[in-house]
Design a protein around this motif. Structure first.
Motif, PDB file in Angstrom:
ATOM      1  N   GLU A 102       0.851  -1.191   0.000  1.00  0.00           N
ATOM      2  CA  GLU A 102       0.000   0.000   0.000  1.00  0.00           C
ATOM      3  C   GLU A 102       0.888   1.242   0.000  1.00  0.00           C
ATOM      4  O   GLU A 102       1.647   1.470   0.932  1.00  0.00           O
ATOM      5  N   SER A 129      -1.825  -7.001  -3.871  1.00  0.00           N
ATOM      6  CA  SER A 129      -1.248  -6.311  -2.716  1.00  0.00           C
ATOM      7  C   SER A 129      -0.534  -7.286  -1.793  1.00  0.00           C
ATOM      8  O   SER A 129      -1.018  -8.391  -1.546  1.00  0.00           O
ATOM      9  N   LEU A 226      -3.572  -4.310   5.864  1.00  0.00           N
ATOM     10  CA  LEU A 226      -4.039  -3.220   5.023  1.00  0.00           C
ATOM     11  C   LEU A 226      -4.310  -2.005   5.906  1.00  0.00           C
ATOM     12  O   LEU A 226      -5.052  -2.095   6.889  1.00  0.00           O
TER      13      LEU A 226
END
Length: 298
Positions: A102, A129, A226
């Motif tokens: 990220e 990701s 995340l």
């Protein structure tokens, strides 16, 4: 080991039932059962735990779970290869796979994709990701074309292009937090505070080192993969999330704010790809355009 049988096995793993998998594959149950039994004999391992007569559900053994992961990777790579080989030489259509953590740094990749879109509308982009270890593992397996990673690059294995921006570490917190009045957050400001840090940093990364405090004495209440999920924890008052700037929008009506660390802590980024890699036409056009964009920053 045949690709067809791997597809059969994945159908069973997905449906958790030989009967339902056979129906989805348009096979008879005895045929499918025989194929999987032959696969188990070929590998010398039990892959499924069959339910009793009263339960038709099947579960994967430990070896079955390993095979499921590898089978998915193998079939994904086969599909990717077929798409690349089958295209006409004069047509640039296909898929580009990029792995990244990220970061706001992905904007330059988005800008590259946008500039290519008018000329090559048939290119599709797939963003996966994960942390640097995940990205490099997927690159090494041939499942990614490019990776955007932080820190140093192993130049014996990869080519790299430096991204002309850096991610800044800081703390995400409620706007009414006592620390929100500070322009920057020091290590001692976080001692004793409930901290939410990334899973990678929780294993002894730069943030733990920057805090200059025994890890056992830190009040780490949660870890995240995340930062968006971490921001929700912060919004509910669980603690202070340590992460990169520009990922979570803290403007307007947001109840959160971001404060950088002091001493400042920054991360350089590089886009990497395997040495001796043979690019598909879409990947070749992408890296050419990205190199053009990056040269303008020189």
């Amino acid at each position: 080991m045949e690709l067809r049988v791997l597809q059969y096995f994945l159908a069973i793993a997905r449906e958790q039932s030989i009967i339902r998998a056979a129906q989805s594959l348009h096979l008879s149950q005895p045929t499918l059962s025989t194929q999987i039994k032959n696969l188990e004999e070929e590998l010398g391992k039990q892959l499924l735990i069959r339910g009793t007569k009263g339960s038709r559900k099947v579960t994967l053994t430990e070896e079955g779970m390993i095979l499921r992961k590898r089978a998915e990777e193998i079939l994904d790579l086969v599909k990717k290869t077929e798409n690349e080989v089958s295209l006409n030489d004069d047509i640039v259509i296909g898929d580009i796979y990029i792995g990244t953590g990220e970061t706001d740094g992905i904007r330059i990749l988005a800008q590259t994709a946008k500039l290519l879109q008018d000329t090559y509308p048939g290119i599709r982009y797939h963003i996966l990701s994960g942390n640097s270890a995940f990205v490099m593992e997927q690159l090494d397996k041939g499942l990614l074309d490019f990776g955007l990673i932080f820190g140093t690059v192993d130049l014996t294995k990869y080519h790299s292009l430096k991204i002309p921006s850096k991610d800044v570490w800081g703390v995400l917190m409620p706007k009414d937090s006592p620390l929100a009045s500070k322009e920057a957050v020091s290590p001692s400001d976080l001692w004793g505070k409930p901290l939410i840090i990334s899973q990678q940093e929780n294993k002894g990364g730069k943030i733990i080192e920057w805090l200059k405090h025994p890890e056992s004495d830190l009040n780490i209440v949660a870890t995240y993969n995340l930062i968006f999920n971490a921001s929700l924890l912060v919004d509910e008052g669980l603690g202070y999330a340590v992460g990169f700037d520009k990922i979570i929008n803290t403007s307007g009506n947001s109840r959160l704010c971001f404060r950088p660390l002091t001493p400042a802590l920054e991360e350089e980024m590089n886009i990497i790809w395997k040495k001796y890699q043979v690019f598909s036409k879409p990947a070749e056009k992408f890296i050419e355009k990205l190199q053009d964009i990056l040269s303008s920053f020189s």
